[in-house]
Design a protein around this motif. Structure first.
Motif, PDB file in Angstrom:
ATOM      1  N   GLU A 213      39.305  36.824  40.208  1.00 10.75           N
ATOM      2  CA  GLU A 213      38.738  37.406  39.000  1.00 10.75           C
ATOM      3  C   GLU A 213      38.452  38.881  39.250  1.00 10.75           C
ATOM      4  OE1 GLU A 213      35.846  34.859  36.593  1.00 10.75           O
ATOM      5  OE2 GLU A 213      35.429  34.243  38.646  1.00 10.75           O
ATOM      6  N   GLY A 214      38.216  39.618  38.175  1.00  9.87           N
ATOM      7  CA  GLY A 214      37.818  41.024  38.317  1.00  9.87           C
ATOM      8  C   GLY A 214      36.583  41.172  39.181  1.00  9.87           C
ATOM      9  N   ARG A 215      35.642  40.243  39.038  1.00 10.98           N
ATOM     10  CA  ARG A 215      34.364  40.373  39.751  1.00 10.98           C
ATOM     11  C   ARG A 215      34.404  39.828  41.171  1.00 10.98           C
ATOM     12  NH1 ARG A 215      30.677  35.772  36.675  1.00 10.98           N
ATOM     13  NH2 ARG A 215      32.337  34.218  36.458  1.00 10.98           N
TER      14      ARG A 215
ATOM     15  N   LEU B  56      34.508  39.613  44.917  1.00 13.42           N
ATOM     16  CA  LEU B  56      34.311  40.593  45.985  1.00 13.42           C
ATOM     17  C   LEU B  56      35.321  40.352  47.101  1.00 13.42           C
ATOM     18  CD1 LEU B  56      30.435  40.302  46.044  1.00 13.42           C
ATOM     19  CD2 LEU B  56      31.733  42.294  45.256  1.00 13.42           C
TER      20      LEU B  56
ATOM     21  N   MET C   5      32.712  45.753  47.777  1.00 15.86           N
ATOM     22  CA  MET C   5      34.027  46.233  47.360  1.00 15.86           C
ATOM     23  C   MET C   5      34.700  45.096  46.610  1.00 15.86           C
ATOM     24  SD  MET C   5      37.037  47.753  49.775  1.00 15.86           S
ATOM     25  CE  MET C   5      38.682  48.075  49.109  1.00 15.86           C
ATOM     26  N   LEU C   6      35.232  45.409  45.443  1.00 16.94           N
ATOM     27  CA  LEU C   6      35.929  44.381  44.673  1.00 16.94           C
ATOM     28  C   LEU C   6      37.248  44.049  45.360  1.00 16.94           C
ATOM     29  CD1 LEU C   6      35.276  45.729  41.069  1.00 16.94           C
ATOM     30  CD2 LEU C   6      34.064  43.889  42.262  1.00 16.94           C
TER      31      LEU C   6
ATOM     32  N   LEU D  27      40.064  43.301  44.143  1.00 16.78           N
ATOM     33  CA  LEU D  27      41.236  43.941  43.539  1.00 16.78           C
ATOM     34  C   LEU D  27      41.388  45.398  43.985  1.00 16.78           C
ATOM     35  CD1 LEU D  27      41.083  42.397  39.954  1.00 16.78           C
ATOM     36  CD2 LEU D  27      42.874  42.033  41.666  1.00 16.78           C
ATOM     37  N   GLU D  28      40.330  46.001  44.513  1.00 16.03           N
ATOM     38  CA  GLU D  28      40.442  47.356  45.057  1.00 16.03           C
ATOM     39  C   GLU D  28      41.287  47.372  46.332  1.00 16.03           C
ATOM     40  OE1 GLU D  28      39.649  50.132  43.726  1.00 16.03           O
ATOM     41  OE2 GLU D  28      37.602  50.177  42.918  1.00 16.03           O
TER      42      GLU D  28
ATOM     43  N   PHE E  96      33.856  40.426  34.276  1.00 16.25           N
ATOM     44  CA  PHE E  96      34.356  41.643  33.626  1.00 16.25           C
ATOM     45  C   PHE E  96      35.836  41.781  33.954  1.00 16.25           C
ATOM     46  CE2 PHE E  96      32.120  42.792  37.592  1.00 16.25           C
ATOM     47  CZ  PHE E  96      33.187  43.247  38.357  1.00 16.25           C
TER      48      PHE E  96
ATOM     49  N   LYS F   6      42.740  49.621  37.211  1.00 11.84           N
ATOM     50  CA  LYS F   6      42.808  50.689  38.210  1.00 11.84           C
ATOM     51  C   LYS F   6      43.927  51.651  37.818  1.00 11.84           C
ATOM     52  CE  LYS F   6      42.612  51.321  43.204  1.00 11.84           C
ATOM     53  NZ  LYS F   6      42.553  50.642  44.503  1.00 11.84           N
TER      54      LYS F   6
ATOM     55  N   ILE G 176      28.085  48.358  42.260  1.00 14.76           N
ATOM     56  CA  ILE G 176      28.292  46.934  42.561  1.00 14.76           C
ATOM     57  C   ILE G 176      26.957  46.238  42.842  1.00 14.76           C
ATOM     58  CG2 ILE G 176      29.365  45.307  44.185  1.00 14.76           C
ATOM     59  CD1 ILE G 176      31.834  47.127  44.156  1.00 14.76           C
TER      60      ILE G 176
END
Lengths: 161, 262
Positions: A18-20, A22, A62-63, A65-66, B4, B8, B34
């Motif tokens: 998911e976006g959220r 971690l 840090m997410l 997806l980053e 959410f 990017k 965060i």
């Protein structure tokens, strides 16, 4: 859900997140690499430190997806190919740089990042670099000593009595 | 955290477009945002990461001599590459801890304008220009109180331009638990005068101590500050220190910064 792909400890991995989500949750829950710990979950304690593209980061802040496409290194990849401990891990064992061991994965990953950019740090530089890694057992003395020893320096002068 | 969406974008234009959605929120390095999301103190419907925008990365020297820092540049990169402005590089090297410095960005710090953050002091004391996706804002107009800036909704800090002073130094008295600035003072001596910016102390966020600026513009020495004081009214008082204590520290840290810069 989004498909996420990265390299972890030299191996290509992927999973749906998911976006959220971690980074630490992706490592622990999706990949089952549970050596990276969640201590405070507020980026204070450093138990979750991993390397992303060679740099130490707090994986709880840090997410996931980053880290798309990134090279990630965790504590599981630190041992040598034959399974024996690397120099930093061995020094932690030799110098009793841990008690309960909870903070140790983050300490080892921070130490590895330090020694990569500063191969012969002073004791003060080691202590300064560990500002974001908290140990509630040892009082840091033997952790600092282990890192100094892992850098090939004589640690007799800072021996604890 | 609440759920959410995550985007990017690879360019400033795409980021601006993505932030037009209602409740979209820009994400720098995430070292403040965060934890804020984890506490459910914010619930954006979409996070727009600015860390993939190459035109917002890095440190360079402008034609006018200013040190220009891309808005998405992490503190560790400023610490390593802003050698043309040593006081700025030293400030960046003292934010948080090494892992935080590898993620946290200058644009994120300035957009958040935490009253105890370090970068606002550097920007204000240096008379920096905050460059956004559609305008330039002078530091004197940018900081508008605790967690408040001149930025509009969806506006992105793309670059910060720091004129380089003749002499400068930042001295931080760290709050012993968080290591944020209990009081931090940035002193910058330019050919046409001295600027003094104080962070950590005031309920209004970063501010210029003009009385000290006048004294130091005539005589750039710690002794020039003898007899000056800052009123305790409006200073932050909490369990780490009273308003009077912070007011006292402003003078002490300004003197130390002048001595370090001289």
């Amino acid at each position: 859900m989004t498909q996420l792909t990265m390299t972890v400890n030299g191996k290509a991995v992927s999973g749906d997140v998911e976006g959220r989500t971690l980074l630490v949750n992706f490592l622990r829950d999706t990949l089952r690499l549970t050596g990276t710990h969640v201590g405070c979950d507020t980026s204070q304690c450093g138990a979750c430190v991993v390397h992303v593209n060679g740099q130490a980061v707090k994986a709880c802040t840090m997410l996931a997806l980053e880290a798309e496409g990134a090279e990630v290194a965790t504590i599981e990849g630190q041992a040598d190919a034959d399974g024996s401990l690397n120099a930093i891990q061995q020094a932690f064992q030799d110098h009793h740089g841990l008690q309960c061991g909870f903070c140790t994965p983050g300490m080892v990953m921070s130490a590895a990042a330090l020694l990569k950019e500063n191969p012969k740090p002073t004791e003060a530089e080691v202590r300064d670099y560990l500002e974001g890694n908290i140990c509630r057992c040892t009082g840091y003395h033997n952790i600092v000593k282990a890192i100094m020893a892992a850098s090939g320096q004589d640690v007799g002068a800072i021996a604890a009595e | 955290m609440y759920a959410f969406d995550f985007e990017k974008p690879g360019s400033i234009a795409d980021a601006v477009a993505a932030l037009k959605d209602e409740d979209a929120q820009a994400l720098g390095g995430g070292q403040t945002l965060i934890p804020t999301l984890k506490q459910r103190l914010a619930m954006p419907s979409k996070l727009v990461s600015l860390t993939g925008i190459s035109e917002m990365q890095g440190v360079c020297r402008g034609d006018d001599g200013a040190v220009c820092v891309g808005g998405a540049t992490p503190h560790a990169v400023v610490a390593a590459e802003a050698g043309d402005y040593p006081a700025l590089a030293a400030l960046a090297a003292g934010i948080g801890d090494p892992a935080v410095r590898n993620r946290g960005t200058i644009g994120g710090s300035l957009a958040n304008n935490d009253p105890a953050a370090c970068y606002p002091a550097a920007a204000l004391a240096s008379a920096a220009t905050i460059v956004t996706d559609h305008r330039e804002i002078a530091a004197d107009d940018y900081f508008q109180g605790m967690f408040t800036t001149a930025l509009d909704e969806g506006e992105i800090v793309t670059e910060v331009r720091f004129p380089v002073p003749e002499k400068a130094a930042y001295m931080k008295f760290e709050q012993p638990a968080s290591r944020f600035a209990l009081v931090g003072v940035f002193v910058a001596k330019f050919a046409d005068g001295v600027r003094v910016a104080v962070t950590g102390a005031s309920e209004e966020g970063v501010f210029r101590w003009t009385e000290a600026e006048q004294a130091l513009s005539g005589d750039f020495s710690a002794a020039a500050l003898d007899g000056l004081s800052v009123p305790a009214d409006g200073m932050i008082g909490d369990l780490h220190g009273s308003g009077a204590y912070r007011a006292h520290l402003v003078v002490v840290m300004t003197k130390r910064a002048v001595e370090a810069a001289a």
